[in-house]
Write an enzyme that holds these catalytic residues in place. Sequence first.
Site, PDB file in Angstrom:
ATOM      1  N   ALA A 194    -105.816  12.991 -18.725  1.00  0.00           N
ATOM      2  CA  ALA A 194    -106.006  13.609 -20.035  1.00  0.00           C
ATOM      3  C   ALA A 194    -104.994  13.130 -21.073  1.00  0.00           C
ATOM      4  O   ALA A 194    -104.918  13.703 -22.162  1.00  0.00           O
ATOM      5  CB  ALA A 194    -105.932  15.129 -19.911  1.00  0.00           C
ATOM      6  N   ASP A 195    -104.222  12.104 -20.755  1.00  0.00           N
ATOM      7  CA  ASP A 195    -103.310  11.512 -21.737  1.00  0.00           C
ATOM      8  C   ASP A 195    -103.395   9.992 -21.641  1.00  0.00           C
ATOM      9  O   ASP A 195    -102.395   9.288 -21.649  1.00  0.00           O
ATOM     10  CB  ASP A 195    -101.877  11.996 -21.474  1.00  0.00           C
ATOM     11  CG  ASP A 195    -100.945  11.725 -22.647  1.00  0.00           C
ATOM     12  OD1 ASP A 195    -101.436  11.519 -23.771  1.00  0.00           O
ATOM     13  OD2 ASP A 195     -99.708  11.706 -22.438  1.00  0.00           O
ATOM     14  N   LEU A 196    -104.629   9.501 -21.571  1.00  0.00           N
ATOM     15  CA  LEU A 196    -104.857   8.075 -21.358  1.00  0.00           C
ATOM     16  C   LEU A 196    -104.898   7.356 -22.703  1.00  0.00           C
ATOM     17  O   LEU A 196    -105.953   7.209 -23.316  1.00  0.00           O
ATOM     18  CB  LEU A 196    -106.170   7.849 -20.593  1.00  0.00           C
ATOM     19  CG  LEU A 196    -106.422   6.403 -20.155  1.00  0.00           C
ATOM     20  CD1 LEU A 196    -105.404   5.958 -19.113  1.00  0.00           C
ATOM     21  CD2 LEU A 196    -107.835   6.244 -19.603  1.00  0.00           C
TER      22      LEU A 196
END
Length: 296
Positions: A194-196
């Site tokens: 979710a922080d790509l």
Amino acid sequence: MSAEVSRIVVPARFAQWRAHVDGDSGREWVASLPSRAARLLAEWGLTLDDAEPLHGAQVLVLMVTREGRPLVLKLSAPQDATTADEAIGLRAWAGRGTVELLESEPGALLLERLDPTRSLHTLPVEQAARLAARLIRTLAIPPPPGLPGLPAIAETLPERQRRQGRPVPGRFLSQALGYGPGLLYAGENVLIHADLHYGNVLAGSRQPWLAVDPRPLHGAPEYSIPELMWNRADDLHSLADIRRLFALLIDVAGLDPERALGWVVTRCVDYWLWGHERGLTIDPARCERVLVALAG
């Protein structure tokens, strides 16, 4: 162990920041880092390198080796609640598309060492986007238990918009609220990073490019698209370039265009408000460009 303790020097800037954020508890945690790191070096059979430690806002990273293999020891502040989830996600991925996890305990991870000077930011935007989109698909595996689902972002937007004097044009907020209820449980339910963004994909030796610093969630992989849009918006010279990047990401990752657009609109509005809350100017402007191109 005392000799190793004396070699572990916490960067002054990092120590000052933790004291500024957390006061006495931050100072106490920083003071405990050398002895804790020395314990882990002994327990996990590590040798400390002479390289300077790296750090973020909440993380100190020491360069170490084990049996000749370069590794990093990542120590997280007590306020960083993501370490346990990060370990769950990395164990599930088992090095397929991500940095490899070798050992863990609460607040500490032992990871394979990648090249922090070479991220996807060093590549042309189209090439970087193709690689990131392939990673989205590689990482979309059945989720392990114990991880949170996607956040209900849309529910928070009206009050934050009102509290900040309505910085986001009403048409974008309305679109985000329209998408919001249908996004949370739509599409595949897979493990996602979710922080790509492009800075969180580093060059490696085991594989050419590997994702780091995941915030593992379970839900639809389309959630990962927005950051790949705004993170390099400055490299996109026209609204047509933004639309081409969106189409490229969707095509390579094999995602649903409408669901991806919904997450782009919702998360761009959220990030615009987040930046405004913190007095930032660059990130809201990037979100506005993306929204004008895709939802304007």
